[in-house]
Structures are given as structure tokens and as C-alpha cells.
Scaffold this active site. Sequence first.
Site, mmCIF file in Angstrom:
data_model
loop_
_atom_site.group_PDB
_atom_site.id
_atom_site.type_symbol
_atom_site.label_atom_id
_atom_site.label_comp_id
_atom_site.label_asym_id
_atom_site.label_seq_id
_atom_site.Cartn_x
_atom_site.Cartn_y
_atom_site.Cartn_z
ATOM 1 N N HIS A 1 0.506 -1.438 -0.042
ATOM 2 C CA HIS A 1 0.279 0.059 -0.030
ATOM 3 C C HIS A 1 1.320 1.085 -0.365
ATOM 4 C CE1 HIS A 1 -3.353 2.975 1.017
ATOM 5 N NE2 HIS A 1 -2.261 3.182 2.158
ATOM 6 N N GLU A 2 1.920 1.070 1.154
ATOM 7 C CA GLU A 2 2.625 2.068 1.290
ATOM 8 C C GLU A 2 3.913 2.978 -0.593
ATOM 9 O OE1 GLU A 2 2.293 4.426 2.880
ATOM 10 O OE2 GLU A 2 1.636 3.073 4.034
ATOM 11 N N HIS B 1 2.054 4.551 -2.681
ATOM 12 C CA HIS B 1 1.980 5.885 -2.984
ATOM 13 C C HIS B 1 2.772 6.160 -3.468
ATOM 14 C CE1 HIS B 1 -2.046 6.574 -0.091
ATOM 15 N NE2 HIS B 1 -1.215 5.957 0.561
HETATM 16 ZN ZN LIG Z 1 -1.796 5.564 2.752
#
Ligand SMILES: [Zn+2]
Length: 244
Positions: free
Chosen positions: A106-107, A110
Amino acid sequence: MGYYYGYGYGLDGTYALVLIGVILCLLASAKVKATVARFSRVYSASGMTGAMAAERMLQEAGIMDVTIRHVGGSLTDHYDPRTKTVNLSDDVYNSRSVAAVGIACHECGHAIQDATAYFPLTFRHSLVPVANFGSSISWPLILFGVLAGGMRTSGGMGYLLIQVGIFCFSLAVLFQLVTLPVEFNASHRAMQMITHTGMLTTEESHMTRKVLSAAALTYVAGAASAILQLLRLLIIFGGGRRDD
Ligand SMILES: [Zn+2]
């Protein structure tokens, strides 16, 4: 003076809206903690740690200028666009759990958003100073506006201060709303990469999806809570005057 009390001080009926927001945030936070705890005990068959998963994802995406760092704390994982670092917490960096792989990816989602100048992310960035300023100045403005008699007339300085205060508050609400597509998209990218690379089995990726959905829920609760607070301000001050 007694006239003011109960308005803008949280003693009126609309305070229920604020309470609902607080309860939603507490529930979402409890849910994400429980879900992360549960799936932090399920280890992936591939044996990949969060750090390894992050490295793989960045490599697959062709991102060379992002560093993966180990940071302290729990649920402190984040991507920092200024230093171009994916920061993974103790529970994620070295963990081989399905939760760790999901959070790490998830990171990295980004990081990919940043690398591809994903519009909601850049927009959210440009909003940071505005939203910070707005949220710190909104309540003082509203308070001064009320003290200056802004609730009695729909003109004058007090009224103007209240309106500007509400506008400043809505900038902070906007920030919370723009956060939603950024977070959903990062999780979407994570799940796509996990499926594409086969880092996790199908069964494992279902569990990872639960972790990321629970995390997304905290942002939804935060946005809902902010909207409820704005709604409250509009109910209290919307007309700008009262007839009594
Ligand atoms: Zn996030």
C-alpha cells in the site's frame, strides 16, 4: 450574553453530529487494529517480509529513486514524498505476515502515485498548507464572530468572521475528502501488484484485502466525521441570524 451559550460551545442538540463522528472514528480505529492484529499472525507461504514485498513492488514499477526505511512504532507506516522513502514500521518491515505484505505494498502504491504524478495525490499535497491553516484558524474566527454578535445580524463584522471561519473549516474537510481517492487507489495498486506478481496465494490475498479495507475505513470515518462537523456549523450558523 447568556444568549450565546449553547451556540458554538457544543451544548446544543447538533452536538450529536460531532459525537456520531467521534464514535465512527473510534469504531474504525478499533476495527483496523483488530484486523491488523489478526492477519499479522497469518504468515505468507512465500515467506516474503514487508520490506521484501516493498522492494519487489518498486522494482516491478520501475521505481529506482525510492528508499525503503525501517521506522519505529506501530501502524506508523507511510510514504514520504519529500525524502522519497517508503517507511515501514517494526510490525511490517521484518514481518512475513499477510498484513505486513499488504501494508508495505500500500505504501509503495503511494510511491507509484508520486512517481506518476497521480492527480488526487498532487492536489492533496497542494492542499496541505491551506488545510492546516484553515483548521487552525476556523474555530478562533467563529468564536470571535459569535462574540462580535455575528449571530444576531446577517451583516457586519461578526457575521463575516463566522462565514470566513466556516469557509476555512471546509478547506480542512476538502482535504479529508481528497484523501479518500488517494488511499483507495494506493490499496488498489497494492492488490493488483500482489495478484500480478503472485507474492501471496489467492487465499492469502483475500486476507490482505481485509486489512487494507479496514484501513480505508478509518479514512472514510475521518471524512464522515469532518462532514458532520461542517454540517453542524451550517445548521448553527447557516442562516446567519436568529429571529428571537
Ligand atoms: Zn495510505
